[in-house]
Design a protein around this motif. Structure first.
Motif, PDB file in Angstrom:
ATOM      1  N   THR A 261       0.863  -1.182   0.000  1.00  0.00           N
ATOM      2  CA  THR A 261       0.000   0.000   0.000  1.00  0.00           C
ATOM      3  C   THR A 261       0.903   1.236   0.000  1.00  0.00           C
ATOM      4  O   THR A 261       2.063   1.147   0.397  1.00  0.00           O
ATOM      5  CB  THR A 261      -0.906   0.082   1.255  1.00  0.00           C
TER       6      THR A 261
ATOM      7  N   ALA B 142      -1.446   5.519   3.140  1.00  0.00           N
ATOM      8  CA  ALA B 142      -2.819   5.087   2.836  1.00  0.00           C
ATOM      9  C   ALA B 142      -3.658   5.087   4.107  1.00  0.00           C
ATOM     10  O   ALA B 142      -3.261   4.530   5.120  1.00  0.00           O
ATOM     11  CB  ALA B 142      -2.809   3.696   2.216  1.00  0.00           C
TER      12      ALA B 142
ATOM     13  N   SER C 254      -7.904   4.864   5.583  1.00  0.00           N
ATOM     14  CA  SER C 254      -9.232   4.377   5.197  1.00  0.00           C
ATOM     15  C   SER C 254     -10.292   5.482   5.219  1.00  0.00           C
ATOM     16  O   SER C 254     -11.467   5.213   5.093  1.00  0.00           O
ATOM     17  CB  SER C 254      -9.656   3.241   6.131  1.00  0.00           C
TER      18      SER C 254
ATOM     19  N   GLY D 211     -10.601   7.881   2.977  1.00  0.00           N
ATOM     20  CA  GLY D 211     -10.861   8.401   1.645  1.00  0.00           C
ATOM     21  C   GLY D 211      -9.828   9.400   1.154  1.00  0.00           C
ATOM     22  O   GLY D 211      -9.904   9.847   0.013  1.00  0.00           O
ATOM     23  N   THR D 212      -8.856   9.757   1.999  1.00  0.00           N
ATOM     24  CA  THR D 212      -7.796  10.668   1.583  1.00  0.00           C
ATOM     25  C   THR D 212      -6.949   9.986   0.511  1.00  0.00           C
ATOM     26  O   THR D 212      -6.546   8.838   0.673  1.00  0.00           O
ATOM     27  CB  THR D 212      -6.898  11.034   2.782  1.00  0.00           C
ATOM     28  N   THR D 213      -6.679  10.692  -0.573  1.00  0.00           N
ATOM     29  CA  THR D 213      -5.867  10.131  -1.641  1.00  0.00           C
ATOM     30  C   THR D 213      -4.417  10.018  -1.193  1.00  0.00           C
ATOM     31  O   THR D 213      -3.812  11.018  -0.797  1.00  0.00           O
ATOM     32  CB  THR D 213      -5.954  11.009  -2.903  1.00  0.00           C
ATOM     33  N   PRO D 214      -3.838   8.809  -1.235  1.00  0.00           N
ATOM     34  CA  PRO D 214      -2.440   8.649  -0.823  1.00  0.00           C
ATOM     35  C   PRO D 214      -1.492   9.341  -1.807  1.00  0.00           C
ATOM     36  O   PRO D 214      -1.755   9.390  -3.003  1.00  0.00           O
ATOM     37  CB  PRO D 214      -2.216   7.143  -0.851  1.00  0.00           C
ATOM     38  N   THR D 215      -0.409   9.866  -1.286  1.00  0.00           N
ATOM     39  CA  THR D 215       0.597  10.524  -2.124  1.00  0.00           C
ATOM     40  C   THR D 215       1.977   9.910  -1.954  1.00  0.00           C
ATOM     41  O   THR D 215       2.874  10.206  -2.733  1.00  0.00           O
ATOM     42  CB  THR D 215       0.671  12.026  -1.793  1.00  0.00           C
TER      43      THR D 215
END
Length: 84
Positions: free
Chosen positions: A45, A49, A51, A53-57
């Motif tokens: 992941t 990451a 859970s 809903g935040t977009t991972p960068t």
């Protein structure tokens, strides 16, 4: 590789490649009270990451899950890990 550097997938593959591929793999934990565990799942992941809903960068990280505890780590393994 130093004790403080993060091991990469390539480092792990290189370290494992010198051993018999049929040999069991165990996970050693708790240097002060050494225990051994079987390995569970291996997943990947992004490091950040969540859970929510935040977009991972962040770049991906491979996670090795620890499975069932088997028992105490043999003294020879603790010695090889420089835990004793």
């Amino acid at each position: 590789m130093t004790d403080t550097a993060a091991m990469t997938v390539g480092d792990l593959i290189a370290a494992l490649s010198v051993h018999d591929p049929a040999a069991p793999v165990r996970f050693a934990t708790q240097p002060g009270h050494p225990m051994e565990h079987v390995l569970d799942r291996v997943v990947c992941t992004p490091d950040d990451a969540e859970s929510d809903g935040t977009t991972p960068t962040d770049p991906p990280v491979v996670w090795i899950g620890v499975g069932e505890q088997i028992g105490y780590l043999p003294a020879s393994a603790a010695d090889a890990l420089r835990w004793s």
